[in-house]
Design a protein around this motif. Sequence first.
Motif, short mmCIF file in Angstrom:
data_model
loop_
_atom_site.label_atom_id
_atom_site.label_comp_id
_atom_site.label_asym_id
_atom_site.label_seq_id
_atom_site.Cartn_x
_atom_site.Cartn_y
_atom_site.Cartn_z
N GLY A 146 0.81 -1.21 0.00
CA GLY A 146 0.00 0.00 0.00
C GLY A 146 0.84 1.26 0.00
O GLY A 146 0.49 2.25 -0.64
N GLY A 147 1.98 1.24 0.68
CA GLY A 147 2.80 2.44 0.79
C GLY A 147 4.14 2.33 0.11
O GLY A 147 4.92 3.29 0.11
N HIS A 148 4.44 1.17 -0.48
CA HIS A 148 5.79 0.96 -1.02
C HIS A 148 5.81 0.21 -2.34
O HIS A 148 5.00 -0.68 -2.56
CB HIS A 148 6.66 0.21 -0.01
CG HIS A 148 6.96 1.05 1.19
ND1 HIS A 148 8.05 1.88 1.24
CD2 HIS A 148 6.28 1.24 2.33
CE1 HIS A 148 8.03 2.53 2.39
NE2 HIS A 148 6.97 2.16 3.07
N CYS A 174 -1.91 3.81 -5.53
CA CYS A 174 -2.53 4.20 -6.80
C CYS A 174 -3.81 3.38 -7.02
O CYS A 174 -4.84 3.92 -7.42
CB CYS A 174 -1.53 3.99 -7.93
SG CYS A 174 -2.12 4.62 -9.50
N PHE A 175 -3.76 2.08 -6.71
CA PHE A 175 -4.96 1.25 -6.80
C PHE A 175 -6.03 1.82 -5.85
O PHE A 175 -7.19 1.98 -6.23
CB PHE A 175 -4.66 -0.20 -6.36
CG PHE A 175 -4.22 -1.10 -7.48
CD1 PHE A 175 -5.08 -1.38 -8.53
CD2 PHE A 175 -2.96 -1.70 -7.48
CE1 PHE A 175 -4.69 -2.25 -9.57
CE2 PHE A 175 -2.57 -2.55 -8.51
CZ PHE A 175 -3.43 -2.82 -9.55
N ASP A 176 -5.62 2.12 -4.61
CA ASP A 176 -6.58 2.56 -3.60
C ASP A 176 -7.20 3.92 -3.96
O ASP A 176 -8.41 4.11 -3.85
CB ASP A 176 -5.90 2.66 -2.22
CG ASP A 176 -5.50 1.28 -1.69
OD1 ASP A 176 -6.10 0.28 -2.12
OD2 ASP A 176 -4.59 1.21 -0.85
N GLY A 188 -8.72 -0.64 -2.43
CA GLY A 188 -8.97 -0.47 -3.85
C GLY A 188 -8.41 -1.55 -4.76
O GLY A 188 -8.98 -1.82 -5.82
N GLY A 189 -7.28 -2.18 -4.36
CA GLY A 189 -6.64 -3.17 -5.25
C GLY A 189 -7.58 -4.31 -5.61
O GLY A 189 -7.85 -4.55 -6.79
N PRO A 190 -8.10 -5.02 -4.59
CA PRO A 190 -9.02 -6.13 -4.92
C PRO A 190 -10.27 -5.63 -5.63
O PRO A 190 -10.81 -6.33 -6.50
CB PRO A 190 -9.37 -6.72 -3.55
CG PRO A 190 -8.37 -6.19 -2.60
CD PRO A 190 -7.80 -4.94 -3.16
N ILE A 192 -10.55 -3.03 -7.70
CA ILE A 192 -10.21 -2.76 -9.11
C ILE A 192 -10.07 -4.08 -9.86
O ILE A 192 -10.56 -4.24 -10.99
CB ILE A 192 -8.92 -1.92 -9.21
CG1 ILE A 192 -9.20 -0.52 -8.67
CG2 ILE A 192 -8.35 -1.93 -10.64
CD1 ILE A 192 -8.71 0.65 -9.45
N ALA A 193 -9.40 -5.04 -9.23
CA ALA A 193 -9.22 -6.35 -9.88
C ALA A 193 -10.57 -6.98 -10.19
O ALA A 193 -10.79 -7.50 -11.29
CB ALA A 193 -8.38 -7.27 -8.99
N ALA A 194 -11.51 -6.90 -9.23
CA ALA A 194 -12.84 -7.50 -9.43
C ALA A 194 -13.60 -6.76 -10.53
O ALA A 194 -14.24 -7.38 -11.38
CB ALA A 194 -13.61 -7.47 -8.11
N ALA A 309 0.96 -7.95 -4.87
CA ALA A 309 1.35 -9.24 -5.49
C ALA A 309 0.20 -10.24 -5.44
O ALA A 309 0.24 -11.26 -6.12
CB ALA A 309 2.58 -9.80 -4.79
N ALA A 310 -0.85 -9.92 -4.66
CA ALA A 310 -2.04 -10.79 -4.65
C ALA A 310 -2.86 -10.59 -5.92
O ALA A 310 -3.81 -11.34 -6.18
CB ALA A 310 -2.90 -10.46 -3.42
N ASN A 311 -2.48 -9.60 -6.71
CA ASN A 311 -3.22 -9.32 -7.95
C ASN A 311 -2.95 -10.41 -8.99
O ASN A 311 -1.81 -10.62 -9.42
CB ASN A 311 -2.79 -7.94 -8.49
CG ASN A 311 -3.60 -7.51 -9.68
OD1 ASN A 311 -3.36 -7.94 -10.79
ND2 ASN A 311 -4.58 -6.68 -9.44
N LYS A 312 -4.04 -11.07 -9.40
CA LYS A 312 -3.89 -12.22 -10.31
C LYS A 312 -3.35 -11.81 -11.67
O LYS A 312 -2.57 -12.51 -12.28
CB LYS A 312 -5.28 -12.87 -10.53
CG LYS A 312 -5.61 -13.89 -9.51
CD LYS A 312 -6.68 -14.83 -10.07
CE LYS A 312 -7.37 -15.55 -8.94
NZ LYS A 312 -8.80 -15.29 -8.84
O1 KG4 Z 1 1.07 -5.34 2.01
P1 KG4 Z 1 -0.28 -4.82 2.29
O2 KG4 Z 1 -1.33 -5.78 2.78
O3 KG4 Z 1 -0.21 -3.63 3.32
C1 KG4 Z 1 0.81 -2.71 3.31
O4 KG4 Z 1 1.91 -3.02 3.80
O5 KG4 Z 1 0.57 -1.61 2.74
O6 KG4 Z 1 -0.77 -4.11 0.96
C2 KG4 Z 1 -1.98 -3.45 0.90
C3 KG4 Z 1 -2.16 -2.96 -0.52
C4 KG4 Z 1 -3.39 -2.10 -0.70
O7 KG4 Z 1 -3.02 -0.95 -1.44
C5 KG4 Z 1 -4.34 -2.98 -1.48
O8 KG4 Z 1 -5.23 -2.25 -2.31
C6 KG4 Z 1 -3.37 -3.81 -2.30
O9 KG4 Z 1 -2.32 -4.09 -1.40
N1 KG4 Z 1 -3.96 -5.06 -2.76
C7 KG4 Z 1 -4.13 -5.36 -4.07
C8 KG4 Z 1 -4.78 -6.61 -4.11
N2 KG4 Z 1 -4.95 -7.05 -2.83
C9 KG4 Z 1 -4.43 -6.09 -2.01
N3 KG4 Z 1 -3.82 -4.65 -5.17
C10 KG4 Z 1 -4.15 -5.20 -6.37
N4 KG4 Z 1 -4.79 -6.37 -6.48
C11 KG4 Z 1 -5.11 -7.12 -5.41
N5 KG4 Z 1 -5.73 -8.29 -5.56
#
Ligand code: KG4
Length: 372
Positions: A146-148, A174-176, A188-190, A192-194, A309-312
């Motif tokens: 989220g921050g890096h 950026c996703f969020d 926002g990441g999950p 946007i992916a959905a 990295a959880a983004n498929k």
């Molecule tokens: O590593 P993390 O759980 O927490 C931090 O250390 O920041 O990362 C959270 C970030 C969030 O910005 C969230 O939107 C993103 O990971 N995220 C994803 C997905 N799942 C979580 N971004 C894109 N696609 C996903 N499936």
Amino acid sequence: MRILGIETSCDETAVAIVEDCKKLLTNVVASSAEIHRKYGGIVPEVAARKQVESIIPVLTEAMTGYTKDDIDAIAVTVGPGLIGSLLVGVETAKTLAFAWNKPIIPVNHVLAHIYAVFLEQKNNLQLTTDNLQPIKFPAIALVVSGGHTELYLMNSPTQLRWLGGTLDDAAGECFDKTARLLGLPYPGGPAIAAAAAKLTTYNRQLTTKLPRPMIDDDSLNFSFSGLKTAVLREWKKHQELKNRHSGEEPKATTPESAKNGSWTSQDDSLVSTFAFEIQEAITDVLIAKTFRVATEHKVKSIIVTGGVAANKRLSQKFSSQFAVRSSQLSLYVPPPKFCVDSASYIAAYAHYHNKPVDWRSIEAKPDLSVEI
Ligand code: KG4
Ligand code: ZN
């Protein structure tokens, strides 16, 4: 060696016990994301208050079946993160270290993300024939959270060198932020992916191609704020166009409209198109830069970790790039539950960076540097 990990840097309260860096004995995560959802982002005071409430129940659950005699050391995230949140974990860890008379190991949350790949390796996505083969070094590690957005050269599990990273907004940020603009829920990441996955027939509706910031830049830094601004500009254009046609006042898309995980967009297909394009732009940059640096350093492996990295789509694109380049490289992406925040890899990191300190001297460091 059994390490008890504690993680409270953001909105999670997490405790895990890990044996010899690999074996996950317990892994408990409580998240306050549901509460933040209605605000469209994390409210630090709310997160910290929730963590104060959750830490003892989470710790108790994680210790079920174990006693202090089963634990050899305590590892705790000291930064970077939210000060109120970090303090909850750090003070808890200090108390346990004192009461149980155990060594305490301070952990950098961002570096620790990388060590998720050492956990239960059979669950990693790997493009190697032997699914259990150990990670080959040297490796390039991309941490996208989220921050890096950070790149590291890793010569061994204990030797890390920072190569480049976020100049402004991180990939997750950026996703969020763009999700919020589209009226999609937090995180926002999950979301946007959905939304992107709902795009059945691809029919480009955007007036311009979204930028891929710094994709051809020689540096190993990243910048996603320009992409966010481009999305905002493009989104406004569409809203104005739409309102001109309908003769209505512009309707704001707010996080409130996205309560309970379902958004009430005026135009689902447009939102899906935006989501798809945003995901493509972010993943293109991450992949191009990571491959460039991997080639430059002639590494044997690429490791991709952190929430994003959880983004498929990201792992899919990484995989197909490996196929296209008929690469000799191996790819390691932890399963999604080890990409997002938990204490599992906090303990795993401490196994390799076992540098205990006096419990009296350990403190929360919200701005802890990730450049090593
Ligand atoms: O590593 P993390 O759980 O927490 C931090 O250390 O920041 O990362 C959270 C970030 C969030 O910005 C969230 O939107 C993103 O990971 N995220 C994803 C997905 N799942 C979580 N971004 C894109 N696609 C996903 N499936
Ligand atoms: Zn994280």
